[in-house]
Design an enzyme around this catalytic site. Structure first.
Site, PDB file in Angstrom:
ATOM      1  N   CYS A  35       0.745  -1.161  -0.019  1.00  0.00           N
ATOM      2  CA  CYS A  35       0.069  -0.134  -0.021  1.00  0.00           C
ATOM      3  C   CYS A  35       0.841   1.091  -0.005  1.00  0.00           C
ATOM      4  CB  CYS A  35      -1.103  -0.025   1.210  1.00  0.00           C
ATOM      5  SG  CYS A  35      -2.417   0.954   0.974  1.00  0.00           S
TER       6      CYS A  35
ATOM      7  N   HIS B 182      -3.611  -5.638   0.969  1.00  0.00           N
ATOM      8  CA  HIS B 182      -2.930  -5.885   2.277  1.00  0.00           C
ATOM      9  C   HIS B 182      -2.994  -7.425   2.595  1.00  0.00           C
ATOM     10  CE1 HIS B 182      -2.457  -1.721   3.737  1.00  0.00           C
ATOM     11  NE2 HIS B 182      -3.711  -1.492   3.257  1.00  0.00           N
TER      12      HIS B 182
ATOM     13  N   GLU C  42      -1.594  -8.813   5.084  1.00  0.00           N
ATOM     14  CA  GLU C  42      -1.483  -8.812   6.710  1.00  0.00           C
ATOM     15  C   GLU C  42      -2.784  -8.824   7.300  1.00  0.00           C
ATOM     16  OE1 GLU C  42      -0.707  -6.268   4.812  1.00  0.00           O
ATOM     17  OE2 GLU C  42      -1.162  -4.545   6.041  1.00  0.00           O
TER      18      GLU C  42
END
Lengths: 734, 223
Positions: free
Chosen positions: B86, B200, B202
């Site tokens: 990002c 993302h 994560e």
């Protein structure tokens, strides 16, 4: 309005421009033993306005239940604190930023979020979730599109940047907000119970330290503006709106939390409404000490700022602290690391006065108690108006062939349609602990590093409040309670944001009094106390008040995340059942307002005993793992709630229940009801549990297929419903 | 595995990615403050998401001049795997480690939702394990753009790491959330040791997230 008996040297117009009444000015003169100078007048104006002093509401707020076994800190501090086991606490509060958001929606909403975040991290908590409660004018009003887009991007702009997920909220559209929108922001944070920070200054001689951003000329008199009504010239007040800097707030958050790990902070207070004035006075008053501040030391963004401007600026992202003197250098290093201002601007004294010095000259000297304890408090006159009468509707008045068509129209309406257009603009997943995202009854956020979570929901139905403020007040509390239960959590406590019109009008004050009475009854019965809150009065434009809007933010605890429930239907063949009786109460319902374009029929009443029984039943059934999904039946009634479950789970349902008043059964807004999905294996157990607890429980249909099919009425594809559901709010923005 | 996560003022996914790496690899990554000037021996450097310096200037522009970035660029050129997520992707572009530009989303608004991606290049250290994967995006400037010469180079050298797609892996405008050229969600450098991606991983790396597809990217690096 010139008073011919004015016997003071201070110009009467100057006093009036500071929002002070003649008798309030007399009280100041009496307290000081002399007339105030301009700086002092500004300080009194900031402290004695409605926003900071709660002068009209204090008497009534005291009637709310605020204690409970899990309450660690009730109202009166920056935020409320509740025990969530294992030495952890949740810290939360909701606050209004209505007036600024109407004048400048992006910055108004953004700084609303910034302010409430500071209230929470001031107490030592790391913010983990933001929520909001928004009211706009009618969808077709020319200003609505601009205000909606501005507010939503302002909330997102601030929350996304600082990195706190915006996980939930609510939004309504009603003409009563055409000239005065409501933007209420809530933050929930998590801290350790033995590491909570308070604002009481202590230790004579200890340094008073200013940290964060520099002070500029922005937002001077913001709190006073927020305590006055709007008129056609309100646009001119735009310069009183502050400008937010979420990046600096992120630095301030990290620096404060880093310093809080050390034993350095004795007291800390954020600079919110009325900036340096309210923060310094709050700290001194809570600690029963005096403060001496050298204003020349305040970090300034503009040149030649006066004492008056420095005290009244509402520049954002600032904090005031009292430090342990031996830790001063260590604290300075932390703020330096984060590139923030750190300046010792004064000291704690035993004078019990606020003394301000600028360039060696005394600019103000005011006893703290006159500013706080002697602040005006009013028991305003009030009239409790008769609630709107309850209307009995009859089956003959409706055409049952229209049920599915009406459903479609209803879920397309901005009040009931999908809020996705809004929450997709908010980062609702940063921090990677969001377990239930926006769009379900309550949002669920995991307590970092554990298997427990917090469930959170904001709610209020202003139409219910308008037509019966007592029942409306109860409803707002109970609706969050239900949402939290349906998500699998134990409801613990609430924060309230009381948005009303001009309290000097007895009928508005009557609404306030009755809403409080309803909220108090619900909180007491459900063991669901108020731990923090905010009051926003004078929400009027050209003499027309908003609907009474006591927005409630509820917080609950899920001890085991495997018990989390969402509203999505889960499996073919499961039974969908309704908990709670349906008695065809269509009054003030979304059906009546959207389909018949009327507002009539009275507010549905809540039996709090039934509410408690039904809620406890759903909680027990979830804890015994008997339920696959759960959803509360709210605005729009059972059929809207069923549709939401179908659309979210991408599953249909065959509704088998037979009724002789289909519109009543499917669209009534009787209270204390839930829909629960139960597997056939668990059905008997659920029924037994309901019987044992005197809870009304009936099977409505069987989950399966890709349509909502209603026996003897017809069917509707879920995909078609979804298209309608997605259009409502999106349409306003286009 | 010895990994490092760079922390800029305004980073806000630094903790999230560190938690994911710890859970998947068992080893705690080392957090590196942006004012530091060197990174010790590393198997993976992560430039995390967030709003470095508030992104008031072009996203990632300020962060790319932070002291630590000189060493990140040096290590990348030496072949150390570098992952930018990002805002980290934006920073890697501004640092010159990756080609192209990230413009404002074509909807002109911030978008936070789940999307699907598939790996185009399946040979890099990051993309060995990913087929079609679901994970969230959360950005305002993720609309990938490159000049036709740049795009040709990226394509010729097999540098497209991920493309937005549908459930069946089809790449088309329907599955493009932000207007990115060629549905590009992530690109590699020529040596394939630097990856920048908008989604993302994560945030899709744990059962509580409702999806664990993001793990494949970290697992790919580990193996």
């Amino acid at each position: 309005m010139t008073n011919h008996n004015w016997q003071f040297q201070t110009e009467q117009s100057l006093v009036e421009n500071h929002g002070l009444k003649l008798d309030e000015f007399e009280k100041i003169v009496e307290g000081l033993g002399r007339e105030p100078n301009l700086t002092e007048l500004g300080i009194f104006s900031a402290m004695w306005n409605e926003h900071c002093s709660y002068k009209s509401s204090k008497f009534w707020l005291k009637k709310l239940p605020t204690s409970g076994e899990r309450v660690v800190q009730g109202p009166g501090e920056n935020a409320g604190v509740i025990d969530i086991d294992d030495g952890d606490v949740a810290v939360f509060k909701m606050e209004s930023h209505n007036h600024p958001s109407f004048l400048e929606p992006y910055q108004g909403a953004a700084t609303g979020v910034g302010g409430i975040l500071r209230d929470v991290f001031t107490m030592g908590a790391r913010p983990v979730a933001n929520l909001n409660a928004l009211r706009f004018g009618e969808p077709e009003h020319p200003k609505t599109k601009h205000l909606l887009s501005g507010v939503v991007s302002g909330i997102g702009g601030y929350g996304n940047c600082i990195g706190v997920p915006t996980v939930g909220g609510e939004v309504n559209f009603h003409p009563s907000y055409n000239g005065n929108i409501l933007v209420n922001a809530m933050t929930v944070g998590i801290a350790k119970k033995d590491k909570i920070f308070y604002s009481a200054a202590a230790g004579i001689g200890n340094p008073v330290v200013y940290v964060g951003s520099k002070t500029g000329r922005d937002g001077i008199h913001g709190a006073t503006m927020a305590s006055a009504e709007f008129d056609d010239d309100s646009e001119e007040k735009k310069p009183t709106v502050q400008v937010g800097d979420p990046f600096t707030e992120k630095l301030l958050l990290e620096a404060c939390l880093e310093l809080m790990k050390e034993e350095a902070i004795i007291a800390i207070q954020d600079m919110g409404a009325a900036g340096l004035t309210s923060s310094s006075i709050e700290m001194a008053s809570k600690g029963d000490v005096g403060l001496e501040i050298d204003l020349s030391k305040v970090p300034m963004r503009a040149q030649n700022m006066s004492a008056y401007e420095l005290m009244l600026s509402e520049s954002q992202e600032r904090m005031l602290m009292v430090l342990d003197p031996s830790k001063e250098e260590m604290a300075r290093d932390i703020f330096k690391k984060w590139d923030l201002e750190f300046e010792v601007i004064g000291k704690v004294t035993d004078t019990k006065r606020l003394i301000l010095i600028m360039n060696g000259k005394e600019e103000a000297s005011i006893p703290i108690n006159i500013l706080v304890e002697d602040a005006p408090e009013y028991q305003r006159d009030y009239i409790v108006e008769e609630p709107s009468p309850i209307k009995e509707y009859k089956s003959e008045d409706f055409d049952q062939n229209n049920i599915l068509k009406d459903l479609n129209t209803m879920i397309m309406h901005p009040d009931l349609s999908s809020r996705k257009w809004i929450w997709e603009q908010y980062d609702h997943m940063v921090m990677a602990d969001t377990v239930v995202r926006p769009g379900s009854d309550a949002a669920v956020v995991r307590v970092h590093g554990t298997n427990k979570g917090l469930a959170m929901s904001t709610d209020c139905s202003p139409v219910y409040c308008k037509h019966n403020p007592y029942e409306g007040g109860k409803h707002a509390v109970v609706e969050t309670w239900r949402n939290i239960i349906a998500s699998g959590a134990l409801p613990i406590a609430i924060t309230d944001c009381m948005n009303f019109g001009n309290p000097e009008k007895p009928e508005i004050m009557g609404q306030f009094v009755e809403c409080i009475r309803g909220m108090g009854d619900a909180c007491s019965k459900l063991n669901y106390p108020v731990v923090s809150g905010n009051v926003s009065l004078y929400n009027e434009t050209n003499g027309e008040g908003i609907y009474p809007t006591p927005a409630i933010g509820g917080v609950g605890l899920i001890k085991d995340l495997s018990n989390v429930k969402t509203l999505s239907l889960k499996e073919d063949g499961n039974f969908l059942c309704v908990v709670g009786k349906t008695a065809n109460h269509l009054g003030s319902s979304k059906y009546i307002s959207i389909i018949q374009s009327k507002e009539e029929g009275g507010t549905p009443e809540i039996n709090l005993d039934t509410e408690l029984r039904n809620g406890n039943f759903v909680m027990d059934a979830i804890n015994q793992k008997l339920i696959a999904s759960a959803h509360d039946v709210g605005e729009g009634g059972i059929l809207v709630a069923i549709s939401e479950m179908c659309m979210s789970g991408n599953l249909g349902i065959i509704i088998e229940i037979e009724t002789n008043f289909p519109h009543g059964y499917f669209f009534a807004e009787d209270q204390s009801r839930y829909l629960i999905e139960v597997s056939p294996n668990n059905y008997d157990e659920c029924q037994k549990l309901s019987n044992n607890n005197d809870v009304h429980f009936e099977k409505i249909g069987i989950v399966g297929g890709d349509k909502i099919s209603i026996k003897n009425i017809g069917d509707q594809h879920i995909s078609a419903l979804k298209r309608s559901f997605e259009t409502g709010i999106k349409q306003i923005s286009q | 595995m010895k990994s490092h996560v760079i922390v800029f003022p305004g980073s806000n996914c630094d903790r999230d990615v560190a938690v994911a790496i710890k859970n998947i690899s068992g080893d705690q990554p080392q957090m590196v403050w942006h004012k530091e000037t060197s990174i010790s021996q590393s198997d993976l450097i992560v430039v995390p998401g967030g709003f470095s310096y508030g992104d008031y200037l072009r996203c990632g522009a300020m962060a790319s001049t932070s002291p630590i970035m000189q060493d990140v660029v040096k290590k990348a050129k030496e072949g150390v795997p570098v992952l930018g997520i990002c805002n980290g992707f934006q920073i890697l572009i501004e640092s010159g480690l990756l080609d192209g530009a990230l413009m404002r989303n074509n909807s002109l608004s911030f978008i936070c939702r789940d999307i699907l991606i598939k790996s185009k290049n399946q040979s890099s250290v990051f993309t060995k394990k990913t087929q079609v994967a679901k994970m969230p995006i959360a950005h305002n400037e993720g609309n990938f753009f490159a000049t036709s010469e740049q795009l040709k180079r990226i394509q010729d050298d097999d540098q497209i790491a991920f493309q937005y797609c549908d459930e069946n892996g089809n790449v088309g405008c329907q599955s493009n959330p932000n207007g990115s050229l060629e549905n590009i969600a992530g690109i590699l450098n020529k040596n394939k040791n630097v990856l920048g991606m908008m989604p993302h991983p994560e945030r899709a790396a744990d059962l509580a997230h409702g999806c664990e597809d993001g793990k494949t990217i970290f697992e790919s690096i580990l193996n």
